[in-house]
Design a protein around this motif. Structure first.
Motif, PDB file in Angstrom:
ATOM      1  N   ALA A 243      48.712 -14.505  70.500  1.00 22.08           N
ATOM      2  CA  ALA A 243      47.570 -14.181  69.306  1.00 22.08           C
ATOM      3  C   ALA A 243      47.876 -12.712  69.037  1.00 22.08           C
TER       4      ALA A 243
ATOM      5  N   LEU B 256      39.898 -11.294  71.414  1.00 20.78           N
ATOM      6  CA  LEU B 256      40.649 -10.765  70.306  1.00 20.78           C
ATOM      7  C   LEU B 256      40.155 -11.116  68.787  1.00 20.78           C
ATOM      8  N   GLY B 257      40.596 -10.415  67.820  1.00 18.62           N
ATOM      9  CA  GLY B 257      40.115 -10.712  66.479  1.00 18.62           C
ATOM     10  C   GLY B 257      41.100 -10.015  65.539  1.00 18.62           C
ATOM     11  N   VAL B 258      40.753 -10.650  64.571  1.00 16.97           N
ATOM     12  CA  VAL B 258      41.502  -9.967  63.033  1.00 16.97           C
ATOM     13  C   VAL B 258      40.589 -10.204  61.778  1.00 16.97           C
TER      14      VAL B 258
ATOM     15  N   LYS C  83      46.443 -10.485  65.770  1.00 18.96           N
ATOM     16  CA  LYS C  83      44.952 -10.120  66.337  1.00 18.96           C
ATOM     17  C   LYS C  83      45.138  -8.970  67.246  1.00 18.96           C
TER      18      LYS C  83
ATOM     19  N   LYS D 231      37.796 -14.820  65.610  1.00 16.56           N
ATOM     20  CA  LYS D 231      37.965 -14.275  67.072  1.00 16.56           C
ATOM     21  C   LYS D 231      38.637 -15.299  67.816  1.00 16.56           C
TER      22      LYS D 231
END
Length: 388
Positions: A286, A260-262, A291, A270
């Motif tokens: 998350a 996952l990432g934002v 994310k 990440k």
């Protein structure tokens, strides 16, 4: 890993342009041979790239059908040999040459700039002659019926080089990557295509814009799959043409690993969750913090057959795509060429079956995502996330 391996990373392209209506073998044979690989073992060249046989990476002649022709498939391999000199080795040898120059020319306190460049080039040439080139190979399968080309790599540099060499080889043709939006266009019926066009967030038809602006397709698909894995039936129906019978059932679910990432002020943050997911507790936390799921391990099962892959959501590249095992059977009554061809067809069968299941799964998502029931589905997903 080559295309005949049971586990291989792949990405797919549409071949755009006009292919000759007749004498395709002669046309393809001439073009592939024209850009065939040239060895650099006995030279000081740093790089060589060209086409070779998928079964023998030393062969660059495409004069006979067995070299690359498989029914409606064209099969060939990009081979790249590259020499590289470690920076530390180049620097130490150059320093030695400079010291010898100054010792032979006491009138100089330092090596003149032009002479230094001459010494550097001489050292590079001498070292290159001692360094063996390292080969890299990337298999490609071009289905001339569908005009879909499958490339056995997801590495950005290798993909870029393949696209460049393909365009040079087959003048007038180009490769357009099959990304989430274009894959949706291929799957949807005309009435749903209008809904897809309305949801399109890109400002142009440029491929990069269509990919970047429509990342929501990958994010929402993986979010929906995670929710379905834990809360709904994991059974789906085959809806796309291919080896499996339409309306046949199969199973699809996520497990093992998610990334996952934002995006933030300090770049993309990440978070990777790995191991058996159980209730996806870490992932749900998350997601609630903002994310988004960028990639995940997806499983597909049909009867006793199973597929496993790391699905990259932005472009729908299939990394570490493991298909049901296909073995080359040794039969003394059959020649090696026939055995390899039989292996190829079996491999294409299980690979295309897995992709058929994936397309059917993706279409099930698209019909929901672009329809009137998505808001209710999203509400259920958010309520589930809030339970964690």
């Amino acid at each position: 890993m080559g295309i005949l391996s049971n586990t291989v990373s792949i990405c797919q392209f549409m071949v755009v342009g006009n292919v000759p209506a007749s004498e395709v073998f002669e046309w393809a044979s001439t073009n592939l041979a024209r850009v065939g690989f040239t060895p650099i073992d006995h030279s000081v060249a740093e790089l060589s790239a060209g086409w070779v046989h998928v079964d023998d990476h030393r062969e660059n002649s495409f004069a006979v059908p067995a070299a690359f022709w498989r029914d409606h498939y064209l099969v060939f391999t990009l081979r790249q040999d590259k020499r590289s000199i470690p920076t530390v080795l180049l620097r130490s040898n150059l320093q030695l040459e400079e010291r010898e120059f100054l010792a032979a020319n006491p009138g100089y306190t330092k090596v003149p700039k032009q002479k230094k460049e001459e010494l550097r080039e001489a050292v590079r040439t001498k070292l290159l002659a001692r360094v063996l080139p390292v080969p890299s190979t990337y298999d490609a399968v071009w289905d001339t019926d569908s005009n879909i080309l499958t490339l056995a790599t997801v590495g950005s540099k290798a993909v870029e080089q393949f696209e460049t060499l393909f365009k040079k080889t087959f003048e007038g043709l180009r490769l357009v990557v099959i990304h989430p939006y274009s894959r949706a266009e291929r799957l949807l019926l005309p009435e749903t295509l209008a809904q897809l066009a309305k949801a399109n967030k890109a400002n142009s038809d440029a491929v990069l814009d269509l990919i970047k602006s429509n990342r929501w397709l990958g994010w929402d698909f993986l979010l929906w799959m995670m929710y379905r894995t834990m809360n709904e039936s994991s059974e789906y129906r085959v809806s796309q043409p291919g080896p499996a019978v339409v309306d046949e059932s199969f199973v699809a679910y996520l497990n093992d690993r998610m990334v996952l990432g934002v995006s933030g002020e300090n770049g993309v943050q990440k978070f990777t969750a790995s191991g058996p997911m159980e209730q996806f507790a870490e992932v749900r936390t998350a997601l609630k913090s903002g994310k988004l799921i960028n990639e995940a391990t997806l499983y597909l099962e049909r009867g006793e057959l199973s597929w496993k892959m790391t699905l990259k959501g932005e472009q729908f590249q299939f990394a570490s795509f493991r298909s049901p095992q296909v073995k080359e059977e040794k039969d003394n009554t059959v020649d090696a060429v026939s055995e390899r061809e039989a292996l190829f067809y079996e491999r294409m069968y299980v690979l295309e079956l897995g992709l058929q299941l994936f397309d059917s799964l993706y279409l099930a998502f698209l019909e929901l995502r672009l329809g009137s029931e998505w808001d209710a589905e999203l509400k259920k997903i958010n309520s589930w996330l809030d339970e964690s």
